[in-house]
Design a protein around this motif. Structure first.
Motif, PDB file in Angstrom:
ATOM      1  N   GLU A   1      33.040  35.149  65.340  1.00  0.00           N
ATOM      2  CA  GLU A   1      33.732  34.351  64.317  1.00  0.00           C
ATOM      3  C   GLU A   1      35.228  34.597  64.261  1.00  0.00           C
ATOM      4  O   GLU A   1      35.979  33.789  63.686  1.00  0.00           O
TER       5      GLU A   1
ATOM      6  N   TYR B   1      32.191  28.557  62.169  1.00  0.00           N
ATOM      7  CA  TYR B   1      31.487  29.516  61.313  1.00  0.00           C
ATOM      8  C   TYR B   1      31.729  29.278  59.829  1.00  0.00           C
ATOM      9  O   TYR B   1      30.809  29.419  59.022  1.00  0.00           O
TER      10      TYR B   1
ATOM     11  N   SER C   1      36.879  26.047  62.270  1.00  0.00           N
ATOM     12  CA  SER C   1      36.002  27.129  62.690  1.00  0.00           C
ATOM     13  C   SER C   1      34.552  26.639  62.744  1.00  0.00           C
ATOM     14  O   SER C   1      34.112  25.918  61.848  1.00  0.00           O
TER      15      SER C   1
END
Length: 313
Positions: A73, A20, A18
């Motif tokens: 996200e 994020y 990810s």
């Protein structure tokens, strides 16, 4: 940290951390080696005490590649063997938010632009086409045609808005620009074999890497690509995926059908590490942009690994 997760009778195709959260990653994997059957999207959290599934989504066709959204996200985009692209919300347990289908054959590669506010996605397909999407809309914004064979990989430039590269079974890399009416920018006859992967250097906007069925990795200065800037030899079978380090401009990693991952210094043109913890083709590979020297990979042996490597200086 060195953790392993089994993808439950699914053969791994792609893995990505990810952008994020440092602990979160996702993986696409498919039944029957992606030749037939269903696919699954695994959303995972990796901590020192193990890897835990956060969400598992199933699709009725093989899933080949994935990319995290750069503007949300919880959004992941995947692509599949039925020619469609799926948009998933990690926060919602049901099926995809949207399915986009214009390709007529398998979609093998997908990428999300990091340089533009339009939040554009590019897809690469066995139908020889590349398509640019805004996933909030129902139709592709642009279609790019020029390759003479399967397009395996597509990747946006991390530096130049609108510019992306593609790698094809026609032995060429091609550069495209969404801002130009004709789209096509440059052709690079990069290998004397099918090219399965490409990735941009994160520290030099002019350097693009390619990996092919010939087992070679080459670097190219896209301004003058007559000769490669480097040639890396060491894999005994096809190079399936390349990933340039987000922390060091001289470091690139590769995943191969020879069951190994290799780390390379492209300046010295040497392999600085070989990782051999798979017993089948390695398909997915990624660096964690939050944690230096942390990587993830996945393969056809149903295993996904998250691990820390040595610092390469």
């Amino acid at each position: 940290m060195n953790q392993t997760f089994r993808t439950q009778a699914r053969h791994g195709y792609s893995v990505q951390f990810s952008p994020y959260f440092p602990h979160r990653l996702a993986c696409t994997a498919s039944q029957y080696y992606g030749i037939a059957g269903c696919g699954s999207l695994f959303v995972l959290d990796a901590f020192s005490d193990g890897i835990r599934p956060v969400r598992v989504f199933d699709w009725n066709e093989s899933l080949f590649d994935l990319v995290w959204a750069e503007n949300n996200e919880n959004i992941i985009v995947t692509c599949s063997g039925d020619g469609s692209i799926q948009v998933w919300d990690v926060a919602q347990p049901q099926g995809p938010l949207k399915v986009l289908k214009e390709h007529t054959k398998e979609v093998n590669g997908i990428d999300w632009s990091q340089t533009r506010n339009e939040h554009l996605v590019i897809s690469a397909s066995w139908d020889k086409l590349l398509k640019v999407w805004d996933v909030s809309k129902d139709q592709a914004l642009q279609t790019f045609q020029g390759h003479d064979h399967i397009v395996y990989t597509c990747c946006w430039s991390p530096h130049i808005p609108g510019l992306f590269a593609s790698a094809s079974g026609d032995h060429t890399l091609r550069l495209w620009d969404t801002r130009k009416p004709e789209g096509y920018v440059r052709l690079i006859p990069a290998h004397e074999a099918e090219i399965l992967s490409c990735d941009w250097c994160k520290y030099d906007q002019n350097i693009l890497f390619s990996g092919g069925v010939d087992g070679l990795i080459r670097g190219w200065d896209v301004r003058n690509p007559k000769l490669p800037t480097c040639e890396l030899r060491g894999h005994t079978y096809a190079v399936r995926r390349l990933c340039a380090s987000p922390f060091q401009g001289s470091i690139i990693a590769s995943a191969s059908y020879d069951f190994s991952i290799k780390i390379w210094d492209v300046i010295k043109q040497v392999c600085v590490d070989t990782i051999e913890h798979h017993t089948e083709f390695v398909y997915g590979l990624d660096f964690n942009v939050h944690v230096p020297n942390q990587m993830a990979d996945c393969g056809w042996d149903e295993l996904l690994h998250v691990y820390n490597t040595s610092p390469y200086t």
